[in-house]
Structures are given as structure tokens and as C-alpha cells.
Scaffold this active site. Structure first.
Site, PDB file in Angstrom:
ATOM      1  N   ASP A   1       0.864  -1.171   0.000  1.00  0.00           N
ATOM      2  CA  ASP A   1       0.000   0.000   0.000  1.00  0.00           C
ATOM      3  C   ASP A   1       0.908   1.231   0.000  1.00  0.00           C
ATOM      4  OD1 ASP A   1      -2.358   1.656   0.414  1.00  0.00           O
ATOM      5  OD2 ASP A   1      -1.670   1.831   2.488  1.00  0.00           O
TER       6      ASP A   1
ATOM      7  N   THR B   1      -0.072   5.004   1.070  1.00  0.00           N
ATOM      8  CA  THR B   1      -0.205   5.945   2.178  1.00  0.00           C
ATOM      9  C   THR B   1      -0.093   5.227   3.524  1.00  0.00           C
ATOM     10  OG1 THR B   1      -1.650   7.340   0.841  1.00  0.00           O
ATOM     11  CG2 THR B   1      -1.668   7.722   3.214  1.00  0.00           C
TER      12      THR B   1
ATOM     13  N   ASP C   1      -1.644  -0.758   6.084  1.00  0.00           N
ATOM     14  CA  ASP C   1      -1.870  -0.231   7.429  1.00  0.00           C
ATOM     15  C   ASP C   1      -3.286   0.270   7.652  1.00  0.00           C
ATOM     16  OD1 ASP C   1      -1.541   2.119   5.744  1.00  0.00           O
ATOM     17  OD2 ASP C   1      -1.379   3.254   7.613  1.00  0.00           O
TER      18      ASP C   1
END
Length: 373
Positions: free
Chosen positions: A99, A101, A301
Site C-alpha cells: 500500500d 499511504t 496499514d
């Protein structure tokens, strides 16, 4: 943490299952050989000697000990490994999906641009309305907007209701009006089109590596925010190390725009980029990689990453600020906020999986020598 470690130790890795089955089958044979020895020789000492030599104690103890040690080692460093299966799986990973960001970037973005697209709204009003829509959002971009509003000593009006639109943004009700804060896709979904001026600003902001947040009040697009996030230090080194370790596919997967995603990918040396990915799109990419025969690790996250973390062969949550859903879903939780620490943890996990196989093989060799001599 203690309860999770206990659960992890009860989840056996495949190599541990092999060792257990071997022991379960061979122990009765050991007792049978000891009994046969006693019947033939009538010598209890010979029978006990046969039992001690033939019983596969080393094979039964080596693998569980190695796995328990690896899980405990990780726990002492704050790394949560939720089972021996995942410990072994990390050693076979051939494709890693990141991922953007909060994973490859710090997840602490800053508002760097405020663009007004309506004469009826000032830049401060655009900012406060955006903050109003994002007040109860957990995404790093939303938190950056709220924080920037507070830093400017502006007060965001309190909305009466809000809804999270996964992968797109927020929809809120403010004093009987509708407020949309998120991606252009969110606006199109609710019938708000981007005029040419807005499209021009969007391309310009994305070209500079900024993520574009659109703000619509009722039926009108009133402004844009540009938000930028710094790449984590050491991330480029990690990408190179993964390739050196034999990982054949490194993928950047994000819900952000292609221009913004490509700017980060170019910085890190990642050649495969998938942008505008909603949670369903992230799931499909994991499925496609698995269908090609890859053992896939997903590193994320956020709440949007949770389905992909669950589907991947090994799901890894990155950073102490990972969402609760990501932490609960991931197979391995890494607390480090910098990539050098993450690389060390990953190397230790891979080494632990190798030690399991070495210990089991060594145990069988010891048993074989005992039988021979």
C-alpha cells in the site's frame, strides 16, 4: 500481546505438522521394537536401550522448539507473529504488494495547496468545510486536513451525520445540506461533475506528487485540496533488498491517482503500479497474483487494506499507527516506523523459517545415527 502469542503457538506450521505426524507414527513402533527385544532376549536393559534409541525425541521436539523460539523472539521485539503457518509462509513469498499511504509513505501528510473554484467561498471556508466532513474519519489524509484547519486557528462546523465511503472519502450532512469530501470518483458517484478548470488544477497538483481532495457543497464543486506525504526513509533500500532476496514481483497498490502513485513509484524504483484501487480491486490483484502461482505478501496499514491482508498468503501490518482492523486482520504486525527496522524483522522471520527445516533435518540425522550406532 501475551494472549496473541499463546494463540500463535497453537497454530502449527506445516513443517511442525509433519514432525508431529512422524512422531505419532514412530513412537508406537519404538515401543513395539522394545517389547519385541524383551520377548526375544528376556533382558530388560536391552529392551530399555532399544526404546531410548528408537524413540524420536529429537524429531518431535526440534521443530516446535524452533517455532516457539521464533514467535517469542518476535514478541520481545514487539513483532507479533500470529502462528507458525505465517512464519513458514514468509519464507516462500515471491510477490510483495505495498500500500502507499502510511506504508511506503509516513502516513503523516500535510495540506500544501488550497484551491477555490467558486466565488461564493473563500480558501478558509473551503478548508473548514473539508475539515467538517473529515472530523470523524481515521484516514491519514482526513486527519491532515483537520490538523491543518486547527493550525490555521479555524473552526470546522459540526456535521449532523456522516458516512464513510470506502476507498473514496466521506459524505456528511451539514445543516440540511450535503457535503462531499474525497476523490473525484466520490463526486461522480453522487452526480457532481468536475469542470475543465477543476480538471486542470487536478492534473497540475497530481503532477507535483500531491493527492487531490475534492470538496462539494450541495451540488457544487467548491474547491480542491492538495495533500502531500513524504516517502519513508530507507524504503528504496527495502525494495532493492526484496529483489536481492528473490522476490520476483514488487507492486505498488493504492487508491490514489496514477500520477501521484507513479511519482512515489519512480522515487522508489517500483515498476509495477496499480492506482485508483478500491478494496475490491485490491482483492482482485491478490487473487490474480495467486492464480499466477505466486506466494503473496500484502503490506498495509489501513482499513481499506484489511480484505487484501486477509486474502494474501501473508498479511503484514506496517507501523504502530496501523488501524485496529488492519492489526486484527494481518498475520504479522510490525511495529517499526522506519524501513531499516522492518527489513531486519523480515530477515529474522525468514531465517526462523529456515531454522525450522534445518532443526527437523538435523533431528532426523541424529536419530539415524543413534539407530546405526
Amino acid at each position: 500481546m501475551i494472549s496473541r502469542v499463546e494463540e500463535a503457538q497453537s497454530d502449527r506450521a506445516p513443517i511442525q505438522t509433519v514432525a508431529t505426524r512422524f512422531t505419532q507414527r514412530f513412537v508406537p513402533v519404538s515401543f513395539a521394537l522394545a517389547a519385541l527385544t524383551y520377548l526375544v532376549t528376556r533382558d530388560a536393559r536391552r529392551a530399555m536401550t532399544m526404546l531410548l534409541i528408537a524413540c524420536p525425541c529429537a524429531a518431535g521436539l526440534a521443530t516446535p522448539t524452533a517455532i516457539s523460539a521464533a514467535i517469542g523472539n518476535g514478541a520481545r521485539r514487539g513483532t507479533l507473529i500470529k502462528g507458525g503457518t505465517h512464519l513458514e509462509g514468509i519464507g516462500r513469498v515471491a510477490a510483495v504488494v505495498f500500500d502507499k499511504t502510511g506504508t511506503l509513505t509516513f502516513g503523516r501528510p500535510l495540506v500544501t495547496s488550497v484551491v477555490t473554484l467558486s466565488d461564493r467561498y473563500t480558501a478558509d471556508q473551503v478548508l473548514t468545510l473539508a475539515a467538517s466532513g473529515e472530523l470523524h474519519a481515521r484516514h491519514p489524509l482526513a486527519q491532515a486536513i483537520v490538523a491543518h484547519t486547527e493550525e490555521q486557528h479555524l473552526r470546522a462546523p459540526i456535521h449532523q451525520a456522516c458516512e464513510v465511503v470506502l476507498g473514496m472519502g466521506m459524505r456528511a450532512e451539514l445543516d440540511g445540506t450535503r457535503l462531499l469530501v474525497g476523490s473525484p470518483a466520490l463526486l461522480r458517484r453522487h452526480g457532481v461533475e468536475l469542470p475543465e478548470e477543476a480538471q486542470g488544477w487536478t492534473e497540475q497538483l497530481r503532477g507535483g506528487g500531491e493527492t487531490v481532495i475534492c470538496i462539494a457543497h450541495d451540488e457544487d464543486l467548491i474547491g480542491l485540496l492538495g495533500v502531500s506525504d513524504a516517502v519513508r526513509s530507507g524504503a528504496d533500500t527495502v525494495i532493492r533488498q526484496l529483489t536481492d532476496l528473490g522476490v520476483s514481483r514488487v507492486v505498488l497498490l493504492t487508491g490514489d491517482a496514477p500520477e501521484t502513485a507513479q511519482a512515489v513509484a519512480d522515487t522508489l524504483g517500483i515498476t509495477e503500479v496499480h492506482a485508483h484501487a478500491l478494496p475490491e480491486g485490491k482483492l482482485q490483484l491478490i487473487r490474480d497474483l495467486q492464480a499466477e502461482g505466486h506466494t503473496v505478501a500484502m503490506v498495509g496499514d489501513g482499513t481499506n487494506d484489511a480484505p487484501a491482508l486477509a486474502l494474501a498468503d501473508v498479511g503484514i501490518s506496517m507501523g504502530a499507527h496501523s488501524s485496529h482492523v488492519a492489526l486484527e486482520t494481518a498475520d504479522i504486525a510490525l511495529p517499526a516506523e522506519t524501513f531499516p527496522h522492518t527489513t531486519r524483522h523480515a530477515a529474522e522471520l525468514t531465517a526462523g523459517e529456515g531454522h525450522d527445516r534445518f532443526d527437523f533435518t538435523l533431528a532426523l540425522m541424529i536419530d539415524g545415527l543413534a539407530h546405526r550406532y
